[in-house]
Every structure is written in structure tokens, then in C-alpha cells.
Design an enzyme around this catalytic site. Sequence first.
Site, PDB file in Angstrom:
ATOM      1  N   CYS A  42     -22.703  23.859 -22.082  1.00 47.43           N
ATOM      2  CA  CYS A  42     -22.424  25.105 -21.358  1.00 47.43           C
ATOM      3  C   CYS A  42     -21.834  26.167 -22.287  1.00 47.43           C
ATOM      4  O   CYS A  42     -21.822  27.348 -21.959  1.00 47.43           O
ATOM      5  CB  CYS A  42     -21.490  24.821 -20.188  1.00 47.43           C
ATOM      6  N   VAL A  80     -35.476   5.965 -26.978  1.00 48.51           N
ATOM      7  CA  VAL A  80     -35.924   4.843 -26.140  1.00 48.51           C
ATOM      8  C   VAL A  80     -37.367   5.144 -25.730  1.00 48.51           C
ATOM      9  O   VAL A  80     -37.642   6.149 -25.084  1.00 48.51           O
ATOM     10  CB  VAL A  80     -35.003   4.662 -24.908  1.00 48.51           C
ATOM     11  N   SER A 274     -35.550   2.979  -7.629  1.00 58.72           N
ATOM     12  CA  SER A 274     -36.364   2.044  -6.837  1.00 58.72           C
ATOM     13  C   SER A 274     -36.502   0.692  -7.529  1.00 58.72           C
ATOM     14  O   SER A 274     -37.040  -0.247  -6.958  1.00 58.72           O
ATOM     15  CB  SER A 274     -37.748   2.661  -6.621  1.00 58.72           C
ATOM     16  N   TYR A 426       0.138  31.704  -2.133  1.00 58.32           N
ATOM     17  CA  TYR A 426       0.218  33.153  -2.358  1.00 58.32           C
ATOM     18  C   TYR A 426       1.436  33.527  -3.184  1.00 58.32           C
ATOM     19  O   TYR A 426       2.565  33.101  -2.902  1.00 58.32           O
ATOM     20  CB  TYR A 426       0.259  33.895  -1.014  1.00 58.32           C
TER      21      TYR A 426
HETATM   22  P1  FAD Z   1     -28.309  16.085 -20.601  1.00 61.47           P
HETATM   23  O1  FAD Z   1     -26.954  16.580 -20.810  1.00 61.47           O
HETATM   24  O2  FAD Z   1     -29.456  16.939 -20.946  1.00 61.47           O
HETATM   25  O3  FAD Z   1     -28.442  14.738 -21.395  1.00 61.47           O
HETATM   26  C1  FAD Z   1     -29.636  14.035 -21.433  1.00 61.47           C
HETATM   27  C2  FAD Z   1     -29.773  13.433 -22.816  1.00 61.47           C
HETATM   28  O4  FAD Z   1     -30.724  12.419 -22.767  1.00 61.47           O
HETATM   29  C3  FAD Z   1     -30.239  14.431 -23.846  1.00 61.47           C
HETATM   30  O5  FAD Z   1     -29.289  14.575 -24.871  1.00 61.47           O
HETATM   31  C4  FAD Z   1     -31.549  13.860 -24.330  1.00 61.47           C
HETATM   32  O6  FAD Z   1     -31.738  14.069 -25.718  1.00 61.47           O
HETATM   33  C5  FAD Z   1     -31.374  12.401 -24.015  1.00 61.47           C
HETATM   34  N1  FAD Z   1     -32.650  11.658 -23.859  1.00 61.47           N
HETATM   35  C6  FAD Z   1     -33.670  11.992 -23.017  1.00 61.47           C
HETATM   36  N2  FAD Z   1     -34.672  11.091 -23.139  1.00 61.47           N
HETATM   37  C7  FAD Z   1     -34.273  10.167 -24.064  1.00 61.47           C
HETATM   38  C8  FAD Z   1     -34.863   9.016 -24.593  1.00 61.47           C
HETATM   39  N3  FAD Z   1     -36.064   8.626 -24.213  1.00 61.47           N
HETATM   40  N4  FAD Z   1     -34.164   8.345 -25.510  1.00 61.47           N
HETATM   41  C9  FAD Z   1     -32.929   8.732 -25.902  1.00 61.47           C
HETATM   42  N5  FAD Z   1     -32.332   9.814 -25.440  1.00 61.47           N
HETATM   43  C10 FAD Z   1     -32.995  10.529 -24.523  1.00 61.47           C
HETATM   44  N6  FAD Z   1     -23.995  23.247 -16.050  1.00 61.47           N
HETATM   45  C11 FAD Z   1     -22.901  23.639 -15.368  1.00 61.47           C
HETATM   46  O7  FAD Z   1     -22.503  22.992 -14.412  1.00 61.47           O
HETATM   47  N7  FAD Z   1     -22.221  24.774 -15.749  1.00 61.47           N
HETATM   48  C12 FAD Z   1     -22.602  25.511 -16.808  1.00 61.47           C
HETATM   49  O8  FAD Z   1     -21.963  26.516 -17.133  1.00 61.47           O
HETATM   50  C13 FAD Z   1     -23.745  25.115 -17.524  1.00 61.47           C
HETATM   51  N8  FAD Z   1     -24.164  25.841 -18.589  1.00 61.47           N
HETATM   52  C14 FAD Z   1     -25.239  25.389 -19.316  1.00 61.47           C
HETATM   53  C15 FAD Z   1     -25.661  26.133 -20.406  1.00 61.47           C
HETATM   54  C16 FAD Z   1     -26.749  25.687 -21.147  1.00 61.47           C
HETATM   55  C17 FAD Z   1     -27.198  26.497 -22.320  1.00 61.47           C
HETATM   56  C18 FAD Z   1     -27.435  24.506 -20.788  1.00 61.47           C
HETATM   57  C19 FAD Z   1     -28.606  24.035 -21.585  1.00 61.47           C
HETATM   58  C20 FAD Z   1     -27.035  23.772 -19.685  1.00 61.47           C
HETATM   59  C21 FAD Z   1     -25.935  24.213 -18.937  1.00 61.47           C
HETATM   60  N9  FAD Z   1     -25.516  23.519 -17.810  1.00 61.47           N
HETATM   61  C22 FAD Z   1     -24.419  23.939 -17.102  1.00 61.47           C
HETATM   62  C23 FAD Z   1     -26.256  22.339 -17.323  1.00 61.47           C
HETATM   63  C24 FAD Z   1     -25.635  21.070 -17.811  1.00 61.47           C
HETATM   64  O9  FAD Z   1     -25.497  21.105 -19.185  1.00 61.47           O
HETATM   65  C25 FAD Z   1     -26.524  19.913 -17.395  1.00 61.47           C
HETATM   66  O10 FAD Z   1     -26.622  19.916 -16.005  1.00 61.47           O
HETATM   67  C26 FAD Z   1     -25.980  18.605 -17.843  1.00 61.47           C
HETATM   68  O11 FAD Z   1     -25.938  18.564 -19.238  1.00 61.47           O
HETATM   69  C27 FAD Z   1     -26.864  17.472 -17.331  1.00 61.47           C
HETATM   70  O12 FAD Z   1     -26.435  16.248 -17.865  1.00 61.47           O
HETATM   71  P2  FAD Z   1     -27.475  15.069 -18.083  1.00 61.47           P
HETATM   72  O13 FAD Z   1     -26.698  13.969 -18.675  1.00 61.47           O
HETATM   73  O14 FAD Z   1     -28.215  14.808 -16.851  1.00 61.47           O
HETATM   74  O15 FAD Z   1     -28.530  15.636 -19.094  1.00 61.47           O
END
Ligand code: FAD
Length: 832
Positions: A42, A80, A274, A426
Site C-alpha cells: 500500500c 510453486v 473445495s 468528544y
Molecule cells: P498478495 O499480497 O498479492 O500476495 C500474493 C503473493 O503470492 C505474491 O507476492 C505473489 O508473488 C505470490 N505468488 C502467487 N503465485 C505464486 C506461486 N505460484 N508461487 C509462489 N508465490 C506465488 N489494500 C488496502 O487495504 N489498502 C490500501 O491502501 C492498499 N493499497 C494498495 C496499493 C497498491 C499499489 C497495491 C498493489 C495494493 C494495495 N492494496 C491495498 C491491496 C493489498 O495490497 C492486497 O489486497 C493484499 O496485498 C492482498 O494480499 P494477498 O496475500 O492476497 O496477495
Amino acid sequence: MKLLIIGGGAGGPAAASRARRLDEDAHIIMFERGEHVSYGHCGLPYHIGGVIKNRGDLLISTPENFKQVYNVDVRVRSLVKSITPDTKQIEVVDLNTGDSYQEQYDKMILASGASPIKPPLPGIDMEGIFTLRNLTDADRINQFINERKPQKAVVVGGGFIGLEMAENFKNLGIDVTVAEMLDQVMPSMDREMADIIHQVLKLHGVKLQLSDPVAGFQRKDGQIVVNLKSGLELPCDMVMLSIGVRPNLELAKSAGLAVGEVGGIKVDEHMQTSVPDIYSVGDAVETTHLVTGKPVLIPLAGPASRQARIAVNNIYGRNEKYRGTLGTSLVKVFELGIGIVGANEKTLEQHGIKYEKCYLHPFSHVTYFPDSAQMNMKLLFSPDDGRVLGAQVLGTDAIDKRIDTFAAAISAGMSVEDLTHLELGYVPAYGSAREAVNIAGYVASNILNGDMPIEHWDNMDELLESDGVFLDVREKDVIGVGTIPGAKNIPLHELRDRLSELPKDVPLYVYCNVGLESYIATRLLRQHGFDARNMSGGYGIYKCECLGSDADKPAESAAPESRDTAVAAESTSSDKPQTIEQLDACGLQCPGPIMKVKQKMDELQAGSVLEVSASDTGFATDLPAWCRSVGHEILSVEVRDGKIVGRVRKSGPGSQEAVPQAVGESAPQTVPKADLPREKTLVVFSNDMDRIIAAFIIANGSAAMGYKVNMFFTFWGLNVLRKSEKVKIKKPLIERMFTWMMPRGSSKLTLSKMNMGGMGTRMMKAEMRKKNVHSLEELIEMAREQGVRLVACTMTMSIMGIHKEELLDGVEEGGVAAFLEDADHSNVTMFI
Ligand code: FAD
């Protein structure tokens, strides 16, 4: 227990640390294909913009730290490749060596996240077109900016990442255009609320190109050209593609996990997929929306983290359920804070959920304590049981605690009445005894219990068709910011004494700027037996719903208005250095700032410059509109330290009056002018229906803006003023013939073109009715009600044999001297 976690973004690390806290003996391995785990996604836009200077500050944790603190085996650059549920195995590729190996699991958490959407558009893979998902993306963007020094960027997509990037590009001095296919930015908000964001973006010189999808990209003369569907071309040096994300499903599909109806991994309330022993969390999964009860994809960090904890708790037999997602989100766009929770109107309509809405503009804290700022708040609730369904809050201060309180209320299934009972903290620095969330509850409850019936501007067509009367209860001085043509103006403080001017047999649609004075007026009127209804959200919402917003104008008209250009413009207006009077109108509720400016301007000498600051963001458009209407020169409007700061030069003898200028327009041209009259005069010569309609529309609009209006009817124009019924008067034959051949009154007038024996005129009248355009008779009546002077030319009356008795009541008679005197007092004289 051997627990494998796939993904090291937000969900994966949260799951790993929770698992260790529950089970000291577990063998936990976390795989991440990228180079980093657990970093602040973020914060990435702010690292690019230089706000977060040190890249290392974004790294919340490292593999080493995970090992030391949690004894978790973190394997970065480890992809993976596949999951085989039958044998409970995964295949991993070490991206450093290219070698593959297998790992066994007892339980697995798949937190594979989502990836930016990259549609197959021509040229999309061109150098200089970026997406932003991880630290590596941010590094690439930073490198490009440092090496290529781009001057112009196009951000495709006006969601939260797009807007954050627009702000950060702007802060780096890069000229930015946001291209968005919808008619608004921040699609999770409703249009009229997003309009406030449009205004703030424009104030900061960010150009907006709305309702125009991207068709492709080309390279021309060393630049990238973004081709829009409309045919418009946006040349730039770099493109930020931020049109949303899509769940990463490759692994899920390889393991045969069910995918849900909106395209995310399907999980139950325990975050279990699932397939036995595989759980999934975060952006990759679809969950249930807490308000609509329908599956949704809401990619946010908070849900990812909470789901991770719940998944692990369930792995360890704690039987915990994830209740659903509300989409509670906060965004910062320059100084504007934006908060959204629950469902918006579009979503509620899409799911057929009945709702009512209200708008309010409370302050972040009491207005007598410094830096209080007005908020724009919208609350959506059920008309049946008052359940809170959604809220949207914008403002420069403390919108976060309001949105979080609404989030808590929606999660708890509270009603608007429950909001009125919340006991919230407040102290002057942080709130008000009548706390904003309580007030939201009062407003909504007043609607539900019938104390304050409301009407909505988006229902304007029906209201115009009804017999109702629009009643503007703002002070006359404020009406300069704009009003509804034909509305009756009785300022709130005069209302009790002028009740006799209002009809009791038709609805009164009462409005002010934001809905508060009109609420007081509505209560007053209802207690006197009037069918008064408050126009929800006031004139501010009318502007957006009925007039269309500034954002609809093409990007070019919103050229960047930097502080420097504003000040430069000012120095061209006068050679003499001037002292600038200061006025602090912060903390005042709209229309307070305009009233305060009016009072101060009354005290100043012509030519003096006033600098006024206000915390109300609407002031940015209200001030230029007011200046335009009263003739003062608007020198600049800008945002300074989160406040709207405007400079105005008082018009009058000796001053140089500029052609008034709207926010975002180019520098004002100055034209010498003496005193600025407050009158408009129209000479009405024609009796063509279309020309007369135009004349009365101008007259009504001018009267509504507070101008004195004179209409001088001569020759054929006199027919407009004739009564439609026959008036028995003895006349010589030639006069009788004249009056017989000419149209008797407004209803007999015909079109100047395409009359087609009267068919065209009838078609035009029908079309006007269908489109809710006032008939000519209504326009004339409105003009008379607004005090427009209708003067019949005595000389032509005599030539054409028209007698005073044949004219509408109240029409004055006058000669050329009367006209010339009116014209003398007017700054506009029109011949129609
Ligand atoms: P991710 O954080 O994306 O993590 C998933 C990880 O899995 C990745 O690092 C990826 O490389 C890895 N991966 C995927 N497939 C494989 C594989 N086959 N093998 C190994 N590794 C793998 N959310 C908010 O609530 N507030 C904010 O202000 C906000 N700002 C954001 C700003 C930006 C620029 C971005 C990009 C996102 C922002 N978000 C924000 C969203 C938030 O970052 C995501 O919702 C959150 O990171 C989701 O977490 P996650 O673990 O599901 O996915």
C-alpha cells in the site's frame, strides 16, 4: 503438522505468524516466487512519489526475521508450479537455479493474491507502460523515472491505485491525465460523491478524460500515444495501467479447486476450499458481501489478513467463521480523504435491494477549534427497518474514524436509529458533542419517521412535471453561486413573515446549499400546514445530478493551474503592488464562506484584493461562480495546506475588472470597466416562439442570479404580452385588421423555422413537455414572479393599434427614454 503457505504478500505472512503462535512444533514453509515477503504494497505509490524515501522502510519483515522470530522457513524466488491433492504434494521451482523439487503437506494455505489486469490491446506490451503490484514493479517504475525523466504520464483507470499514482506523479512534477472508461473515478463510490474527487484532482492540475475507454497504444515521434475509443490521442512519456486486478488462479486450477461465480477461488466460511486440507485467503478468493449476501471479489489488505488468521484457527480446530466482506476502504487523493463502506447505490440497485439515502455535511470537530473541516457524507439505509447499508465520506480531516464507525455499525447490523444512540468520544480537537455519526443517524431517522420528507435531485424530471414549487431558502447573496431557474427565493430568516407568498395546495421542494437550512425551513413550513419536502443534499447535489459536473468537460479545459500560474495571472492584472486583505473562512459551513466574503468585500475599496481561505472543498467552485455573478474579479483558486485559497479583486470605479474565470481556466484577461451594474435589459422585437422562449430563459436565469431584469417589448414583440382572450375595444378598421392578423398572446406564437403550417410548433411544444422544459406561458409567469419588468413600447402600441387593456396585467408602458435609462443601468443589453 507440516503447513505449507503459498504466497508471501499480505495473507501468507499473516497465516505463517499466526500458525506459529498456535503451534510451536509445526513445520512451516512459506513459498514466494518474488524476491520479497511481507512488505507494504500500500506504500508503493508513495515510494515512487518520494514520500517514503527509503525503500527498506517498506519491508515489514524479511525471510531472516521470519526465521529468527517465528522459526518459519521462508523461501523466496520459489515458484510453486503445481499442487497434487491426491498425494498432498507440491512441485516447486527454485528460480535461482531452475531446479524443481517436491514438498509434502498436511495442510496448505494458498495466498496467491491477484495480478493487474492487462487486456490484449494493441501495443500494451510497449516499453514505458507499467503496472504496479509489487516492489519489483515499483523499482522498475522508479528506474524509468530517474533515467528518462518523463514529463507526461497517462494513468489508465481511476481506481484507488490509479489516483494514488496520479497524485504521486504530480508531486514529482509530471503532468498527469487520468483516462477512465466510466463517467467517474473511484467506481466503488456513487457518481455525485466521486465528483468531489474530480474537483480536487482538477484543482491540482490532474486532467481527467472520463467515459472514454482505451483502445490501444502506439509509438509516435518517440512518445507513447494512448488511443481512446473516442478517437482522442493522449501523447505521453509513460503509462500507468491500473484498471483492476484478477485473482491468480493457475495453481488453484492445477489442484482442481472450485472457482466461484465471480471468478475467485471458492471457499466456505472456514476459508476452506473445495479440496480437503487446502485453505485459501486474500485477493485470490471470493467471499460474501456482508450487505448484499452475494459473492464478491474485494481485494484489500485487511480482509486478507483477517482471513489468514481465521484459516489458521480452523486448521487448529477452532471452528471460526469468516462473516463476509464490507469493502471498507480509505483512499487519500492529495489532501482529500475518501472513505467507503458497504454497498453503494449501484450495487443496491443491481441486487434489487430497497434503499433510501441522505446527505449531510458535518464538521470533523467543533468549528471554534482550529482546523475544523467540513465533510461530505452520504448514508444509505433500508427504508423498511432502517438498517445501515453503506456510507461514503469525503473530507480533509478525520473521515477515517467516521467510516470505521459506520463499518462497525454495518457489521453489527445496526439501524440508523442505533446510530443516534452511539456514545462517541468528544473533545474539541477531535469531534463534536453532536458527533457526525450521530447526526447521520438523526437525519436518516427524520426521513424514516416522517419528520423530514425528502425528494432527490435524481428524480428532477418528475418534480418538474409536478405542480410543486421550488423554494430556495438561501440568502440572496449566496444565490450567485447558482440556483434553479424559476425557483422562488425566500431566505430562511424571512420565511416566517412571508408564508402568505407560498401555496398550500402543492408540494414545496425546499433547498439550500447542503440541506441544513432547508431542513429547518421544511420543519417550519410543515408545522404551518405546507407540504414541504427537503431536497436532499441541497444545491451541491443538484449541480452534479442535473447540470453535469466539471468532470464532463474535456481534459484540455482543465489545464493545470499551479500556484505559480495563478499568481502570475494576478500580477498581469495590475502593475501596482497591493496589500492583500486576509480572510479566514475555515470551519464555516457552506454557504458561510461566501457570506463572509460578501461582508468583507462590502467593506473594501474597489480594486482591493482579498485572499480568503476555506475548508469547504465546494468553495473552489462556489467562489468563482459567485464572483462571476456579482462581477468581482477572481484572480486565483488553489489548494494550500489542505485548504481552498481564493483571491478576489473587488470591482468598481477605478478597478480593473477581469473577465471572470473558472477554476482551471487560463489566466484572466483584463478589460477596463467602470462600475459594474446589476441590471440586464432585453429588447424583444420578435414574436417567434423560439426566440421568445430564449428571451425568457435568459431573463429568468438573470433574475435568479439576483439581477434586475427589464424586458422592453416593441413591434411584433408586443404580441407576446397580449392576453389570449378577446378584449372588446372599439377600434378603427385598420387597427382591428392589425390586431386580427397578429398572434393573440404567447400561446398563438409559432416557430421562426420549420413551422410547417403549425405542425412544427405543435411538435416542439410536445417535445418540450416530454423533456420537462417549461412552456412559454410558465416562463412568462416565472419571470413575473421573479419581478422581471415587462415594458410595452408606447410608440409601437400606437402604430399597431394595441391598447393597454389588451396586455397582460402588470405590464408597464414606456418610451424610448425609459428603455435607454434601463440600458444605461445595465451591463448587458440584448436585442431579440
Ligand atoms: P498478495 O499480497 O498479492 O500476495 C500474493 C503473493 O503470492 C505474491 O507476492 C505473489 O508473488 C505470490 N505468488 C502467487 N503465485 C505464486 C506461486 N505460484 N508461487 C509462489 N508465490 C506465488 N489494500 C488496502 O487495504 N489498502 C490500501 O491502501 C492498499 N493499497 C494498495 C496499493 C497498491 C499499489 C497495491 C498493489 C495494493 C494495495 N492494496 C491495498 C491491496 C493489498 O495490497 C492486497 O489486497 C493484499 O496485498 C492482498 O494480499 P494477498 O496475500 O492476497 O496477495
